[in-house]
Write a protein that holds these residues in place. Structure first.
Motif, short mmCIF file in Angstrom:
data_model
loop_
_atom_site.label_atom_id
_atom_site.label_comp_id
_atom_site.label_asym_id
_atom_site.label_seq_id
_atom_site.Cartn_x
_atom_site.Cartn_y
_atom_site.Cartn_z
N ALA A 230 3.74 -5.25 -3.15
CA ALA A 230 3.89 -6.57 -2.51
C ALA A 230 2.56 -7.31 -2.35
O ALA A 230 2.47 -8.51 -2.62
N LEU A 231 1.53 -6.62 -1.91
CA LEU A 231 0.28 -7.33 -1.64
C LEU A 231 -0.46 -7.69 -2.93
O LEU A 231 -1.05 -8.77 -3.03
N SER A 232 -0.43 -6.81 -3.92
CA SER A 232 -1.03 -7.14 -5.22
C SER A 232 -0.34 -8.34 -5.84
O SER A 232 -0.99 -9.21 -6.43
N ASN A 233 0.98 -8.37 -5.72
CA ASN A 233 1.73 -9.50 -6.26
C ASN A 233 1.38 -10.79 -5.51
O ASN A 233 1.30 -11.86 -6.11
N LEU B 231 -4.16 -1.10 -3.50
CA LEU B 231 -3.73 -1.54 -4.83
C LEU B 231 -4.24 -2.94 -5.16
O LEU B 231 -4.62 -3.21 -6.31
N SER B 232 -4.28 -3.82 -4.18
CA SER B 232 -4.85 -5.16 -4.41
C SER B 232 -6.32 -5.05 -4.79
O SER B 232 -6.81 -5.76 -5.67
N ASN B 233 -7.03 -4.14 -4.11
CA ASN B 233 -8.44 -3.94 -4.44
C ASN B 233 -8.60 -3.37 -5.84
O ASN B 233 -9.54 -3.72 -6.57
N THR B 234 -7.69 -2.50 -6.23
CA THR B 234 -7.73 -1.95 -7.58
C THR B 234 -7.52 -3.05 -8.61
O THR B 234 -8.21 -3.11 -9.63
N LEU B 235 -6.56 -3.92 -8.32
CA LEU B 235 -6.32 -5.05 -9.23
C LEU B 235 -7.59 -5.89 -9.39
O LEU B 235 -7.96 -6.27 -10.51
N ALA B 236 -8.27 -6.14 -8.29
CA ALA B 236 -9.52 -6.91 -8.35
C ALA B 236 -10.55 -6.18 -9.22
O ALA B 236 -11.23 -6.79 -10.04
#
Lengths: 313, 313
Positions: A230-233, B231-236
């Motif tokens: 959810a947060l990555s999206n 996961l958001s940090n990984t995406l970054a």
């Protein structure tokens, strides 16, 4: 090692909006999916506390028939007798059909949301209509609401994956979005109802909607954390220019201990990321966490929000 | 509505690497932070199953003194007598000092990791050294390892926030990274040990390290999900060109039901995102989920990975 007062360091990331509106769905989408049925005064206090935390859009309840959502059967009582409104706060409600609209109008509502499906199968299962027929059902609701000066938000469910159909083509989502926009919805909330979406898919759905004529400012995103995405999206959507994000205080709406958790993005986890990114949102995290802890006590189980667990420990 | 076989739709996002190496830390960083102490044969089977799922780098254990990490006191026995190695799989081990190196060399290890701190306070608390003195401790370890033909990974802890010092300046992280690289570490794993980082901060730390002379291909990221940001940090980080990501099968390493969960990024949640983004990684998700379910039974508690819970429900 415990660090309850650690805070994110604000480091702006390029290409993000300066400000985001959090569309708080905890009192509606959250509570309607909890097994416990709360007293009306607890719901009213919840909304009052959320407003006190700085949230400015609170989806308050639903006028779906009580047979389907007994958790929110007290919608009229909540709005007419219990809710103490905070100035500057918008209290939209979900309205499924004309009967629901009548009840909402009687309760003095200014802003409604309708709930459409982006897939044929879910339209049939959730609305007992075909994909096309759902618009026939919504048309008089939206027309009468607009004529009465109300604003109408359009939810689109199953915009990424559908449990019966699998991955949903972005152009199909965009076609539904376009029809809702043409009907007069001021905002379209693109929902990843089963939580299977990933960031590239988010880009594709948003791009398809924009290509179909919906300006990015009209689009909101609504992610579920079933697969942890959810947060990555949300980050992907912010990078595409989306400025309205749906979230649920404390992650209300899906039991994290159930095998198939389908919880909403927790507002606190979103706020943490926005704080770190320097994106303004107006919410006081401590007050919000305290509200979610209070609600968790009412529901008798801990919040699934990671920020709530970390800060309230 | 339950959908155990829903899968992400692969939609490539621009600017990401085509392939990523998952550096699996479950058997070391995961198990050393679990309260249960598992039999050596269970650890060996865990590593064998992880290799069978397609993971190609498995941090196997730690040669930290058993007094500090009793969970991994059986490191020599595991490597010398229990572990059945899979061809093509790399089994690095954590080595804190020269005594640990001696034990690792006796066990035939080819690849070690040292554990440095990016902050003064954590160096003192975790290593009983100043920030400078830690390099004096590492120098003979790295020199002897390199002379013996081993490869040396350098972990940097507290690269984002420190519970005593607060936010950590990226240039300070980069200075430690540079010294480890100059010492001969082939890879630097930048750890957000308390999980406070957000995506813009990730960009800043990576940029600072690259500016200090560490090529992006030498950098790995190691995120904890304490505040839901892993996961958001990984995406970054992927967007910045990082191609090695640390993760822990099933999210081992922090109890999700404890008030202050400090769990590692779950490998399954990472794999789900990579699958959706079309980034190759070589892991079979079903086999990995089955492994984490098996391990959860051994530990007597459910996996905190959202993907594991959704697929295994």
């Amino acid at each position: 090692m415990k660090s309850p007062r650690a805070l994110p360091m604000t480091v702006l990331a390029a290409g993000l909006p300066e400000q985001v509106t959090i569309y708080e769905v905890g009192a509606r989408d959250g509570l309607q999916n909890e097994s416990a049925v709360l007293p009306t005064e607890v719901k009213a206090e919840f909304l009052h506390r959320l407003a006190g935390a700085g949230l400015r859009v609170l989806e308050a309840t639903s006028f779906v028939h009580p047979k389907w959502v007994p958790q929110l059967a007290d919608a009229s009582d909540l709005l007419l007798r219990r809710l103490v409104r905070t100035e500057g706060v918008d209290y939209p409600v979900l309205v499924p059909n004309e009967r629901g609209l009548d009840r909402a109008l009687d309760a003095g509502v200014q802003h409604i949301a309708i709930f459409a499906s982006a897939t044929e199968t879910f339209a049939k299962r959730n609305l007992n209509r075909t994909l096309d027929e759902q618009f026939t059902m919504f048309e008089p609701v939206v027309r009468r609401a607009l004529a009465g000066g109300l604003r109408v938000r359009g939810y689109l469910s199953m915009c990424f994956g559908d449990p019966w159909e699998g991955p949903v083509p972005p152009d199909q989502v965009a076609a539904v979005a376009r029809r809702l926009a043409e009907m007069g919805c001021h905002q379209l909330s693109l929902g990843d109802t089963i939580g299977t979406g990933t960031p590239g898919h988010v880009d594709a759905v948003l791009d398809a909607c924009v290509a179909a004529g919906a300006p990015i400012r009209q689009l909101a995103v609504h992610f579920h954390d079933t697969y942890g995405q959810a947060l990555s999206n949300t980050l992907a959507a912010l990078r595409r220019g989306v400025t309205t994000v749906d979230a649920s205080a404390g992650g209300l709406g899906g039991c994290p201990y159930a095998e198939s958790a389908t919880g909403n993005l927790a507002t606190e986890d979103l706020v943490w990321m926005l704080d770190g990114l320097g994106v303004a949102h107006g919410v006081d995290l401590d007050t919000l966490v305290a509200t979610s802890v209070w609600m968790a006590e009412r529901l008798g189980r801990p919040s699934p929000s990671r920020v709530v667990r970390a800060l309230a420990g």
